[in-house]
Design a protein around this motif. Structure first.
Motif, PDB file in Angstrom:
ATOM      1  N   ILE A   7      -6.919 -46.513  35.081  1.00  0.00           N
ATOM      2  CA  ILE A   7      -5.921 -47.291  34.346  1.00  0.00           C
ATOM      3  C   ILE A   7      -6.327 -47.507  32.896  1.00  0.00           C
ATOM      4  CG2 ILE A   7      -5.108 -48.456  36.424  1.00  0.00           C
ATOM      5  CD1 ILE A   7      -6.765 -50.878  35.608  1.00  0.00           C
ATOM      6  N   LEU A   8      -7.594 -47.232  32.569  1.00  0.00           N
ATOM      7  CA  LEU A   8      -8.060 -47.399  31.191  1.00  0.00           C
ATOM      8  C   LEU A   8      -7.784 -46.184  30.322  1.00  0.00           C
ATOM      9  CD1 LEU A   8     -11.550 -49.049  31.847  1.00  0.00           C
ATOM     10  CD2 LEU A   8      -9.401 -50.200  31.288  1.00  0.00           C
ATOM     11  N   PHE A   9      -7.546 -45.016  30.939  1.00  0.00           N
ATOM     12  CA  PHE A   9      -7.424 -43.782  30.166  1.00  0.00           C
ATOM     13  C   PHE A   9      -6.242 -43.827  29.205  1.00  0.00           C
ATOM     14  CE2 PHE A   9      -9.642 -41.330  33.792  1.00  0.00           C
ATOM     15  CZ  PHE A   9     -10.865 -41.763  33.314  1.00  0.00           C
ATOM     16  N   LEU A  10      -5.080 -44.265  29.671  1.00  0.00           N
ATOM     17  CA  LEU A  10      -3.895 -44.269  28.819  1.00  0.00           C
ATOM     18  C   LEU A  10      -4.059 -45.204  27.621  1.00  0.00           C
ATOM     19  CD1 LEU A  10      -1.029 -43.456  28.147  1.00  0.00           C
ATOM     20  CD2 LEU A  10      -0.206 -45.175  29.759  1.00  0.00           C
ATOM     21  N   PRO A  11      -4.411 -46.491  27.814  1.00  0.00           N
ATOM     22  CA  PRO A  11      -4.566 -47.356  26.633  1.00  0.00           C
ATOM     23  C   PRO A  11      -5.675 -46.898  25.686  1.00  0.00           C
ATOM     24  CG  PRO A  11      -5.296 -48.489  28.632  1.00  0.00           C
ATOM     25  CD  PRO A  11      -4.590 -47.260  29.070  1.00  0.00           C
ATOM     26  N   LEU A  12      -6.761 -46.342  26.244  1.00  0.00           N
ATOM     27  CA  LEU A  12      -7.832 -45.844  25.375  1.00  0.00           C
ATOM     28  C   LEU A  12      -7.369 -44.646  24.556  1.00  0.00           C
ATOM     29  CD1 LEU A  12     -11.008 -46.103  27.649  1.00  0.00           C
ATOM     30  CD2 LEU A  12     -10.483 -47.446  25.599  1.00  0.00           C
ATOM     31  N   PHE A  16      -7.337 -44.742  20.517  1.00  0.00           N
ATOM     32  CA  PHE A  16      -8.116 -43.798  19.717  1.00  0.00           C
ATOM     33  C   PHE A  16      -7.243 -43.032  18.730  1.00  0.00           C
ATOM     34  CE2 PHE A  16     -11.600 -43.832  23.044  1.00  0.00           C
ATOM     35  CZ  PHE A  16     -12.507 -44.474  22.203  1.00  0.00           C
ATOM     36  N   ASP A  17      -6.030 -42.673  19.150  1.00  0.00           N
ATOM     37  CA  ASP A  17      -5.135 -41.961  18.233  1.00  0.00           C
ATOM     38  C   ASP A  17      -4.730 -42.848  17.061  1.00  0.00           C
ATOM     39  OD1 ASP A  17      -5.075 -39.408  19.124  1.00  0.00           O
ATOM     40  OD2 ASP A  17      -3.240 -39.585  20.294  1.00  0.00           O
ATOM     41  N   PHE A  18      -4.450 -44.114  17.334  1.00  0.00           N
ATOM     42  CA  PHE A  18      -4.112 -45.032  16.242  1.00  0.00           C
ATOM     43  C   PHE A  18      -5.311 -45.240  15.318  1.00  0.00           C
ATOM     44  CE2 PHE A  18      -0.269 -46.305  18.577  1.00  0.00           C
ATOM     45  CZ  PHE A  18       0.615 -46.451  17.520  1.00  0.00           C
ATOM     46  N   LEU A  19      -6.503 -45.344  15.882  1.00  0.00           N
ATOM     47  CA  LEU A  19      -7.703 -45.481  15.053  1.00  0.00           C
ATOM     48  C   LEU A  19      -7.908 -44.242  14.183  1.00  0.00           C
ATOM     49  CD1 LEU A  19     -10.231 -47.116  17.562  1.00  0.00           C
ATOM     50  CD2 LEU A  19      -9.076 -48.208  15.617  1.00  0.00           C
ATOM     51  N   CYS A  20      -7.714 -43.071  14.767  1.00  0.00           N
ATOM     52  CA  CYS A  20      -7.855 -41.832  13.998  1.00  0.00           C
ATOM     53  C   CYS A  20      -6.811 -41.738  12.891  1.00  0.00           C
ATOM     54  CB  CYS A  20      -7.721 -40.613  14.926  1.00  0.00           C
ATOM     55  SG  CYS A  20      -9.122 -40.364  16.024  1.00  0.00           S
ATOM     56  N   PHE A  51       3.737 -45.136   8.725  1.00  0.00           N
ATOM     57  CA  PHE A  51       2.912 -44.179   9.464  1.00  0.00           C
ATOM     58  C   PHE A  51       2.705 -44.646  10.903  1.00  0.00           C
ATOM     59  CE2 PHE A  51       0.210 -40.647   7.742  1.00  0.00           C
ATOM     60  CZ  PHE A  51       1.067 -40.312   6.699  1.00  0.00           C
ATOM     61  N   ASN A  52       2.282 -45.895  11.060  1.00  0.00           N
ATOM     62  CA  ASN A  52       1.986 -46.419  12.391  1.00  0.00           C
ATOM     63  C   ASN A  52       3.260 -46.595  13.220  1.00  0.00           C
ATOM     64  OD1 ASN A  52      -1.070 -47.368  12.729  1.00  0.00           O
ATOM     65  ND2 ASN A  52      -0.497 -47.656  10.593  1.00  0.00           N
ATOM     66  N   PHE A  53       4.326 -47.042  12.582  1.00  0.00           N
ATOM     67  CA  PHE A  53       5.586 -47.242  13.297  1.00  0.00           C
ATOM     68  C   PHE A  53       6.131 -45.921  13.828  1.00  0.00           C
ATOM     69  CE2 PHE A  53      10.265 -47.390  13.250  1.00  0.00           C
ATOM     70  CZ  PHE A  53      10.474 -48.395  14.189  1.00  0.00           C
ATOM     71  N   VAL A  54       6.129 -44.885  12.993  1.00  0.00           N
ATOM     72  CA  VAL A  54       6.637 -43.575  13.408  1.00  0.00           C
ATOM     73  C   VAL A  54       5.788 -43.014  14.550  1.00  0.00           C
ATOM     74  CG1 VAL A  54       6.955 -41.177  12.694  1.00  0.00           C
ATOM     75  CG2 VAL A  54       7.694 -43.035  11.199  1.00  0.00           C
ATOM     76  N   TRP A  55       4.457 -43.165  14.451  1.00  0.00           N
ATOM     77  CA  TRP A  55       3.597 -42.662  15.525  1.00  0.00           C
ATOM     78  C   TRP A  55       3.880 -43.395  16.845  1.00  0.00           C
ATOM     79  CZ3 TRP A  55       0.759 -38.413  15.879  1.00  0.00           C
ATOM     80  CH2 TRP A  55      -0.101 -38.283  16.968  1.00  0.00           C
ATOM     81  N   LEU A 119     -10.037 -35.195  13.501  1.00  0.00           N
ATOM     82  CA  LEU A 119     -10.571 -36.312  14.279  1.00  0.00           C
ATOM     83  C   LEU A 119      -9.959 -36.365  15.679  1.00  0.00           C
ATOM     84  CD1 LEU A 119     -10.654 -39.175  11.599  1.00  0.00           C
ATOM     85  CD2 LEU A 119     -12.604 -37.959  12.594  1.00  0.00           C
ATOM     86  N   GLY A 120      -8.635 -36.190  15.755  1.00  0.00           N
ATOM     87  CA  GLY A 120      -7.962 -36.218  17.053  1.00  0.00           C
ATOM     88  C   GLY A 120      -8.444 -35.119  17.971  1.00  0.00           C
ATOM     89  N   SER A 121      -8.656 -33.922  17.425  1.00  0.00           N
ATOM     90  CA  SER A 121      -9.163 -32.815  18.235  1.00  0.00           C
ATOM     91  C   SER A 121     -10.588 -33.080  18.690  1.00  0.00           C
ATOM     92  CB  SER A 121      -9.098 -31.502  17.440  1.00  0.00           C
ATOM     93  OG  SER A 121      -7.770 -31.193  17.071  1.00  0.00           O
ATOM     94  N   ALA A 122     -11.409 -33.635  17.772  1.00  0.00           N
ATOM     95  CA  ALA A 122     -12.820 -33.869  18.094  1.00  0.00           C
ATOM     96  C   ALA A 122     -12.966 -34.888  19.224  1.00  0.00           C
ATOM     97  CB  ALA A 122     -13.558 -34.346  16.846  1.00  0.00           C
TER      98      ALA A 122
END
Length: 459
Positions: A7-12, A16-20, A51-55, A119-122
């Motif tokens: 259950i942690l995989f989806l929120p993490l 991470f994508d928002f942080l990147c 940027f954040n809203f569109v993502w 970053l997202g790929s890494a």
């Protein structure tokens, strides 16, 4: 608690994508402007919010983080990231154009997206490697059983044995117990529901034809109560290699075991559209040539301009093929006979020229418009000769799966056949066509045919 880590995989993943995304935005600003304060002040602060809203909207609409374990691989994760990044670029570009935000630096935006994709790929690659090792060590596993014992059931267990990184652990086979399987089977059908609950089974693989519909129905109904997945295993391996496909009759799935390539609706539709367009173009643009060839045919020898003969088309259906007459009248008065080449005494002098340049085939574009033939395809033959060819080369029957054509590989590489043996030799070229046909392959054959016509090399 079952799957407490899953259950942690989806929120993490989302976090991470928002942080990147945000780290890339700020880092790109620093790389371009050599300072950071302006990134968190208007007007760039507004762009940061956008940027954040569109993502977030893209994540909600596309649900890009939903992957079954079997598809949780680099070749699926990275392309999905690329698609999301491309869509984000498109929406941000529309925003800048619509609001005429010309003061934002395009270089800053370019660097942002490059950094974000890197970053997202890494972190995806790193996270996937960590997760594989984590599951291989025995954590975050799914327990599965197989109902219906046989070769197919052993195949699925071997698959997960060689892929421990997927985190599936085998818990047993269930079937009718007999003397032959007593040492292998974990339990029978009556013991199945209790075993699933006691061992907290996550997935039940049901193998056809080793399980009947009634028992399968009972397992599916029980799955809704006990909260486990049911997956159906059917051995289609021998059929899928030949191109099997699934059709839906309302809600009923039907497996089509015919060759998908030969029955593919899109291929046949595109080919038919090309045939009609190309044939109409040849007929209208070449109409003066049709009249000229017909006139010369009429003046150089006695008899009709056109010659019609029964040939066998797709599926063994007979049709009448049309040609400009290249032989003298009553050339086959003694019975069916193949041409013996350009030296055949039955061929008129003008007919020899038409055969070398393939001009005698021009009326067959009307056969194409009628739907009896295609522009490209194996040459049609008469039933009298087909019966003789099949005795020597049974694979000829494969040519009847597609429409015959005006030109073919065999016509280019071999030419007209003077006897059944030469027909069989030409067959080795034409049998390639049903499995290789495509728009570009047809175009190549047409170009080669034009070259033969221009050089007058037709046999």
């Amino acid at each position: 608690m079952r799957h407490r880590y899953s259950i942690l995989f989806l929120p993490l993943h989302v976090l991470f994508d928002f942080l990147c995304l945000n780290a890339s935005f700020i880092s790109a600003y620093w790389l371009h402007f050599k300072e950071i304060d302006g990134a968190l002040q208007p007007p760039h602060l507004i762009l940061w919010y956008v940027f954040n809203f569109v993502w977030a909207i893209l994540v909600i609409l596309l649900k890009p983080y939903t992957f079954p374990r079997q598809l949780f691989k680099i070749r699926h994760l990275i392309p999905k990231l690329g698609l999301l990044t491309t869509l984000h670029i498109a929406v941000i570009s529309l925003y800048l154009v619509f609001f005429q935000e010309s003061f934002y630096s395009r270089e800053h935006l370019l660097i942002t997206y490059i950094l974000f994709f890197i970053l997202g790929s890494a972190y995806r690659v790193g996270g996937l490697l960590f997760l594989r090792e984590f599951r291989a060590r025995g954590y975050n596993n799914r327990r599965f059983i197989v109902v219906g014992y046989g070769n197919l059931s052993k195949t699925i267990t071997r698959f997960y044995e060689i892929h421990p990184e997927m985190g599936f652990r085998f818990a047993g086979y269930f079937d009718h117990i007999s003397d032959g399987n007593r040492d292998i089977i974990t339990g029978n059908y009556e013991q199945l529901p209790d075993f699933i609950r006691r061992n907290r089974i996550d997935c039940v693989y049901c193998c056809l034809p080793h399980i009947d519909n009634t028992r399968l129905h009972n397992i599916v109904e029980d799955a809704e109560i006990a909260d486990y997945q049911v997956k159906l295993l059917v051995d289609f391996r021998g059929f899928l290699a030949k191109g099997a496909s699934v059709e839906y009759h309302d809600i009923l799935p039907v497996l089509n075991l015919s060759s998908q390539m030969l029955a593919d609706f899109r291929v046949n539709t595109l080919k038919r559209a090309f045939d009609i367009t190309f044939s109409l173009g040849v007929i209208f643009m070449g109409f003066p040539a049709f009249l000229l060839v017909g006139l010369i045919t009429r003046l150089t020898s006695r008899g009709p301009v056109l010659y019609a003969q029964e040939r066998i088309g797709r599926g063994g259906v007979p049709f009448r093929i049309y040609k400009f007459r290249s032989m003298y009248v009553d050339a086959e008065a003694g019975g069916p006979s193949l041409s013996q080449g350009l030296g055949d005494s039955r061929i008129t002098p003008w007919g020899r020229f038409m055969r070398r340049t393939r001009l005698d085939e021009l009326p067959q574009f009307f056969n194409v418009l009628k739907g009896d033939m295609s522009v490209v395809g194996p040459r049609p033959e008469r039933q009298y000769f087909i019966d003789q060819i099949v005795e020597i080369a049974p694979e000829y029957k494969n040519l009847l799966k597609v429409k015959p054509g005006i030109t073919s590989i065999g016509q280019i590489k071999f030419g007209y056949a003077g006897n059944v043996q030469e027909m069989v030799k030409r067959l080795r070229y034409d049998v390639l066509y049903p499995e290789r046909r495509s728009f570009w392959f047809d175009a190549w054959i047409i170009l080669q045919t034009v070259r033969v016509m221009m050089q007058g090399r037709g046999r």
